[in-house]
Design an enzyme around this catalytic site. Structure first.
Site, PDB file in Angstrom:
ATOM      1  N   ARG A  42      79.948  30.785  50.516  1.00  0.00           N
ATOM      2  CA  ARG A  42      80.936  29.884  49.927  1.00  0.00           C
ATOM      3  C   ARG A  42      81.616  30.618  48.774  1.00  0.00           C
ATOM      4  NH1 ARG A  42      84.782  26.015  49.692  1.00  0.00           N
ATOM      5  NH2 ARG A  42      84.495  24.503  48.013  1.00  0.00           N
ATOM      6  N   GLY A  43      82.914  30.936  48.911  1.00  0.00           N
ATOM      7  CA  GLY A  43      83.618  31.815  48.009  1.00  0.00           C
ATOM      8  C   GLY A  43      83.532  31.483  46.531  1.00  0.00           C
ATOM      9  N   PRO A  44      83.937  30.301  46.101  1.00  0.00           N
ATOM     10  CA  PRO A  44      84.003  30.015  44.660  1.00  0.00           C
ATOM     11  C   PRO A  44      82.673  30.210  43.943  1.00  0.00           C
ATOM     12  CG  PRO A  44      85.179  28.343  45.910  1.00  0.00           C
ATOM     13  CD  PRO A  44      84.444  29.194  46.913  1.00  0.00           C
ATOM     14  N   ASP A  45      81.567  30.029  44.650  1.00  0.00           N
ATOM     15  CA  ASP A  45      80.250  30.139  44.016  1.00  0.00           C
ATOM     16  C   ASP A  45      79.922  31.577  43.610  1.00  0.00           C
ATOM     17  OD1 ASP A  45      79.893  27.525  44.369  1.00  0.00           O
ATOM     18  OD2 ASP A  45      78.281  27.648  45.836  1.00  0.00           O
ATOM     19  N   ARG A  47      81.468  34.724  45.112  1.00  0.00           N
ATOM     20  CA  ARG A  47      82.278  35.823  45.652  1.00  0.00           C
ATOM     21  C   ARG A  47      82.250  37.040  44.733  1.00  0.00           C
ATOM     22  NH1 ARG A  47      85.976  36.380  49.162  1.00  0.00           N
ATOM     23  NH2 ARG A  47      86.219  34.144  49.504  1.00  0.00           N
ATOM     24  N   GLY A  75      98.413  37.855  61.981  1.00  0.00           N
ATOM     25  CA  GLY A  75      99.034  37.562  63.255  1.00  0.00           C
ATOM     26  C   GLY A  75      98.054  37.131  64.328  1.00  0.00           C
ATOM     27  N   GLU A 109      80.724  28.539  61.062  1.00  0.00           N
ATOM     28  CA  GLU A 109      80.164  29.884  61.252  1.00  0.00           C
ATOM     29  C   GLU A 109      78.665  29.818  61.486  1.00  0.00           C
ATOM     30  OE1 GLU A 109      83.367  31.949  58.197  1.00  0.00           O
ATOM     31  OE2 GLU A 109      81.225  31.907  57.712  1.00  0.00           O
TER      32      GLU A 109
END
Length: 1003
Positions: A42-45, A47, A75, A109
């Site tokens: 989870r990115g904000p935690d 990263r 793309g 995921e």
């Protein structure tokens, strides 16, 4: 996990269409794709903190790792790419933090990871629970989890949410790592790396030409092997005609089952090894011992080999594959006796001759003929680059399959021949193939040979007769000098599956093609070898020599090899014979006495290789010569050949190899050889003075190691004249300096420069040396390198008498591709100029290291660097070091060899007990060491234990148990007067009893 902006994704990731498998029935391979590790978080935690440390550590270790939007191609639909990345990746590392479930991307995921994991195709999940308990993930009862799923209930259906919850439950039950305030994040990251390394290492397999329908063969062989059954036969034979895929089957089986054995090895081309004139049995024993024991070994005779196999190899549960065995193989002569090996050991023998197996109690596997369905798939792979032919080619493809008798090797090479050719060509080749006898394999393979150009045929025949197993460089120069266009010719042979080039840059050819090449040369004159274009058989060559060439015309002979080491008489006839070979372009003579003068003979000679010859012709035609090799031969400074080089020049000469010509005192003047690319003067121990090279503007490789050459001369701006130079080897030389503008030599990849002790005083080692940034291998002595940290591609670094400058050692940590590091510090490092305050942090080690040697680093104040992260290190040597301890020794999970010599301050070896792969342990002259920890973890792998001159050593923990697993002759303990051995009941046996009963006094 945060993703790139875009439209709302579907609730679940849909499987994209995939190409049809190679095997029409099933295909279950380990995942293979662009990535090796899929990192989910989870990115904000985390990263920019914990996840970033994990990611960067994996990248530094050269592990291909997927991470969020920076890996998403522009793309391409995000869902499609994510799914493909997950399916094709082997190892998943979900970092589950308190807000992980707030991201539906992360949940999708994770669900896909669990789905792939459940399919049992080799996927691995290594979860990290970051400040959230595994039980919380499993039960999902906390407020955070409940709140997240309540929000999802408004947007997604119950089935999707149920899938996510089930995935969390599965992962919560897995063994992972729990990061808390009390558990260091660095420790967790290192342990995760160790597990990833182990899983990746287990997936490294033998390369195979993937045989369609291989799965059924593997399963049948596994049943026959049945290694868990001690009552079954130890030998399983694979029998069939050449080209039926026996080797491919054996490799596939080996890949599948080798992990179930303690040690294993795969020995190819046994028949050719045993046909060697120089002790084939001994060579085979040497290869087996080196492979199983993981050491460089050279067996001197058959008896010694049998003893080593009996005493050391047979202690393991082994799998040994012997590929391509014929009637020359004698099991007892190579291995001793079959009953030396444990009941769980197994041998796989592939052969075309069933009689080889009759002598043994064995099981036999004879692969059935490849089905029409599988044959069509294999053919299509090579003819179209796909699993099935296009509709317009289907009917003709099926006819080719039957005409090739479904023989795998024929299907491959004929398919390669037809690749991207029109239907007219196909029809013509089908007619030709059908006209051939269905049982004659070579005849059917010749269809590919017939399509080669004239020069491609010459290269093919040369390789078949002379160069299988040889480095491609020497014949390449010969072919180039003959106008054969070797680069295009070799590429064509590779494309047509007629040859391969192995990892050692050597030519390899399937036995069928080697025999085909020899047959093509022999067929016109089966009883008259002197009329053939190539003479490679020593028997034929000696027969021609003894006949004196009477009444014979040798004008057809283009290439000749002859070994005269066992021939006393008739040696004087070699030079007269040469005069009758006007068409000769390749000549190789070993241990000959070549007396006479060839003058203008051999006008077409391109490659002359005279090895260990007691005399060399006074002169011969050099105008067209491209390779001159006089290795170990008796040439001197007054040899007339040098005059010819000076007077007429050899403008085509590209290779000069004078290595081990010990009578040469002066470097030859090669200034009239402007095309020179390789110059090897190594081990010319009497050669001294200046070596002029400024006119050799094409030079690629220069070797002056172990010579007395003191200078590379050529005036100012020497490096601007040598812009193609790639290798300088000047080990143990008298060279006193290198060009000051060496950093401008952009093509240089290898630099090895150390001076012998007699000349060290003449060298200015303190001069700053700037080196080319593209170096991959560097060996130096004393010299200070000003730009070491810029050598980003460096893989091997050896420093003799490493300079005192701290910056040199600190820069080593920045060499992230470095695999081999060997440092020997100068004797004067004890001086007052050394900065002891900084010395404690001198050595930081890159995680890519596999071998580390440190010598003469005697400061008591210097701590050994942390070993955390060195998960690839297999060899550690410490010689004359002053460390008090070796911290984090247990982190070396791959360590196989640990040798410590003269470490007077070393007080403990804590961590030794955890080294599961340790095979060789040597501890000598460690005056402060009192205890050696238990070696029980490595007892199944340990192969030798040596402890000498440790006067304060009082205990080797659990030594009695160790001795039961290791033969006494492999335990060598001497001059340890304080050592007392304690038996299993805790009673002291005393020093005398220990010496006589438990401690071998073998030298």
């Amino acid at each position: 996990m945060k993703k790139a902006a875009g439209g709302q994704a579907s609730a679940s990731l849909k499987e994209p269409s995939s190409p049809s498998p190679s095997d029409p029935k099933q295909q279950q391979f380990l995942p293979v794709g662009e990535y090796e590790v899929f990192l989910s978080f989870r990115g904000p935690d985390i990263r920019d903190s914990f996840a970033d440390c994990v990611y960067r550590g994996l990248i530094r270790s050269k592990i291909r790792t997927f991470r969020d939007e920076q890996d998403l191609p522009k793309g391409e639909k995000m869902e499609h790419f994510l799914l493909r990345a997950i399916v094709e990746t082997k190892i998943y590392v979900p970092i589950i933090s308190p807000t992980y479930v707030d991201s539906r991307w992360c949940l999708q995921e994770l669900a896909k990871m669990v789905e792939c994991w459940k399919q049992g195709k080799g996927h691995v999940i290594l979860p990290i629970f970051y400040f959230v308990a595994p039980s919380e993930v499993k039960k999902q009862e906390s407020a955070g989890f409940k709140s997240a799923f309540e929000l999802y209930g408004e947007k997604f259906d119950a089935a999707t949410i149920g899938e996510w919850k089930e995935a969390l439950k599965e992962v919560g039950e897995m063994k992972g790592w729990h990061v808390t305030e009390l558990v260091g994040q660095g420790t967790v990251i290192n342990e995760v790396f160790v597990q990833i390394e182990c899983h990746l290492r287990n997936s490294y397999k033998l390369a195979t030409d993937e045989l369609v329908g291989i799965n059924s063969h593997v399963e049948n062989m596994k049943k026959l092997l049945n290694h868990a059954d001690s009552n079954t036969q130890k030998i399983v034979g694979i029998h069939g005609m050449s080209g039926t895929g026996k080797t491919t089957i054996a490799k596939a089986v080996y890949n599948e089952v080798c992990v179930q054995f303690d040690q294993s090895c795969f020995l190819e081309d046994v028949r050719r090894i045993l046909s060697s004139e120089n002790g084939g049995d001994v060579t085979l024993q040497t290869n087996i011992i080196s492979s199983i024991l993981k050491v460089d070994s050279q067996v001197r005779n058959v008896g010694e080999g049998i003893n080593i196999i009996r005493d050391r190899v047979c202690r393991h549960k082994v799998l040994i594959v012997l590929d391509d065995v014929d009637e020359r193989f004698d099991f007892d002569r190579v291995f001793g006796r079959l009953d030396y090996f444990s009941t769980e050991s197994r041998f796989i023998i592939t052969t075309t001759d069933k009689r080889v197996l009759i002598k043994f109690d064995h099981k036999l596997y004879e692969p059935e003929e490849m089905s029409h369905e599988y044959s069509l798939v294999l053919f299509s792979k090579h003819a179209f680059g796909a699993d099935h032919p296009p509709a317009e080619f289907l009917d003709t493809s099926e006819k080719f399959v039957e005409a090739a008798s479904r023989l795998p090797i024929a299907l491959k090479v004929i398919g390669s021949l037809l690749f991207r050719r029109d239907m007219k060509f196909w029809d013509a080749k089908l007619t030709e193939l059908r006209s051939m006898h269905p049982t004659k394999v070579q005849e059917r393979l010749r269809i590919n040979y017939n399509e080669l150009t004239y020069y491609e045929k010459q290269i093919f025949l040369d390789i078949a007769c002379f160069f299988v197993g040889e480095d491609k460089e020497i014949p390449f120069y010969m072919w180039d000098g003959s106008g054969y266009n070797p680069e295009g010719g070799i590429d064509s042979l590779l494309m047509k599956s007629l040859i391969k080039i192995n990892e050692r840059n050597q030519f390899w050819m399937h036995d069928h093609f080697r025999r085909l090449g020899e047959h093509i040369v022999q067929e016109d004159y089966p009883q008259q070898p002197f009329k053939r274009s190539r003479i490679w058989s020593n028997e034929d060559a000696l027969e021609i020599l003894r006949s004196g060439g009477k009444g014979s015309n040798y004008y057809r002979v283009e290439a000749l090899r002859i070994d005269m080491r066992h021939m006393i008489e008739d040696q004087d006839g070699v030079v007269p014979l040469m005069k009758k070979l006007p068409g000769l372009r390749y000549l190789e003579v070993a241990y000959g006495r070549l007396v006479g003068d060839l003058k203008e003979a051999l006008p077409k000679l391109r490659c002359l290789r005279l090895r260990h010859c007691s005399s060399v012709p006074a002169s011969f035609s050099m105008e067209e010569l491209t390779v001159l090799e006089l290795r170990g031969s008796a040439v001197k400074d007054d040899w007339q050949g040098w005059n010819r080089l000076l007077l007429k020049g050899a403008r085509q000469l590209k290779v000069v190899d004078l290595s081990s010509c010990r009578d040469l005192e002066t470097p030859p003047d090669l200034s009239r050889c402007p095309s020179m690319q390789v110059l090897n003067l190594s081990h010319c121990s009497a050669m001294k003075g200046k070596l002029p090279i400024s006119k050799l503007t094409e030079l690629r490789q220069l070797n002056i190691s172990r010579t007395k050459i003191s200078e590379l001369s050529g005036g100012d701006n020497l490096t601007t004249k040598l812009q193609k130079l790639q290798t300088i080897n000047a080990l143990d030389s008298a060279l006193t300096s290198l060009p000051t503008d060496l950093q401008h030599l952009n093509s240089l990849k290898t630099l090895e420069w150390t001076t012998n002790s007699r000349n060290a005083i003449n060298v200015d080692y303190n001069k700053l040396l700037f080196l080319p940034a593209g170096l991959t291998r560097l060996t130096l002595s004393r010299t200070v390198v000003a730009n070491l940290s810029d050598l980003e591609d460096l893989e091997e670094l050896r420093f003799e008498h490493c300079p005192r400058e701290n910056s040199i050692l600190e820069d080593i940590a920045r060499l992230l591709k470095l695999k081999i590091l060997m440092l020997r510090f100068s004797d004067d490092n004890h001086g007052s100029n050394w900065d002891d305050r900084r010395a404690n942090t001198l050595l930081a080690l890159p995680p890519s290291l596999t071998r580390l040697h440190v010598r003469h680093y005697m400061h008591r104040e210097n701590y050994f660097p942390s070993l955390v992260g060195l998960t690839r290190l297999t060899e550690l040597y410490l010689i004359q070091v002053g460390f008090l301890e070796i911290p984090s020794l247990n982190q070396l999970v791959a360590l196989e060899t640990l040798r410590i010599f003269e470490a007077p301050n070393l007080v403990n070896l804590d961590g030794l007990e955890g080294l599961e792969h340790l095979m060789y342990l040597t501890v000598e002259n460690c005056g402060a060491l009192k205890t050696i920890p238990s070696l029980r973890a490595s007892s199944t792998k340990l192969q030798k234990l040596v402890i000498r001159r440790c006067p304060r050593l009082t205990e080797i923990q659990e030594f009695v148990k160790l001795k039961r697993s290791l033969p006494s002759q492999l335990i060598r303990i001497r001059e340890c007067p304080s050592l007392v051995i304690v038996d299993e009941e805790g009673s002291s046996l005393g020093q005398d009893s220990a010496r006589t009963s438990f401690i071998s006094t073998a030298g």
